[in-house]
Enzyme design. Structure first.
Site, short mmCIF file in Angstrom:
data_model
loop_
_atom_site.label_atom_id
_atom_site.label_comp_id
_atom_site.label_asym_id
_atom_site.label_seq_id
_atom_site.Cartn_x
_atom_site.Cartn_y
_atom_site.Cartn_z
CB SER A 1 43.37 40.77 40.47
OG SER A 1 43.48 40.06 41.70
CB CYS A 2 45.42 43.74 44.78
SG CYS A 2 45.37 44.88 46.16
CG ASP A 3 41.60 48.23 42.02
OD1 ASP A 3 42.01 47.75 40.94
OD2 ASP A 3 40.39 48.42 42.27
NE ARG B 1 45.10 47.17 38.80
CZ ARG B 1 44.10 46.31 38.88
NH1 ARG B 1 44.30 45.04 38.64
NH2 ARG B 1 42.89 46.72 39.17
#
Length: 108
Positions: A8-10, A13
């Site tokens: 879930s970490c931008d 990603r």
């Protein structure tokens, strides 16, 4: 190459995409879902000390002062999402974060 992060970490990603685009195929370890193995946690703490803890995170803000003053290894064991991300290990060399200096090591 092993990649420790959160799905879930931008930043994670972006880093994973850049690594894939550069031809890397890292083993992904989601620290929330998979946790951090004791030997990996020890290596991360040995490499980065208390800088392995993300003191800007929501998890950190939710800790009381006694917990915040605790041992970084114990904090990561109890709260793996406190780890500053991503942490990448390749051939025994560890990096943390996704700043230009780290990107240069893997993308050039």
């Amino acid at each position: 190459m092993r990649f420790f992060g959160l799905k879930s970490c931008d930043t994670c990603r972006k880093a994973r995409k850049a690594l894939a685009d550069a031809g890397h195929d890292p083993t992904i370890i989601d620290v929330r879902a998979d946790g951090i193995a004791a030997e990996d946690r020890a290596s991360i703490i040995a490499a980065f000390g208390d800088q392995a803890i993300n003191k800007a995170s929501t998890t950190w803000r939710g800790l009381d002062d006694a917990e915040k003053s605790g041992d970084p290894a114990a904090l990561l064991e109890a709260h793996p999402t406190l780890m500053k991300r991503p942490v990448i290990e390749q051939d025994g060399h560890w990096t943390i974060g996704w700043k230009p200096d780290v990107q240069a090591q893997y993308l050039s």
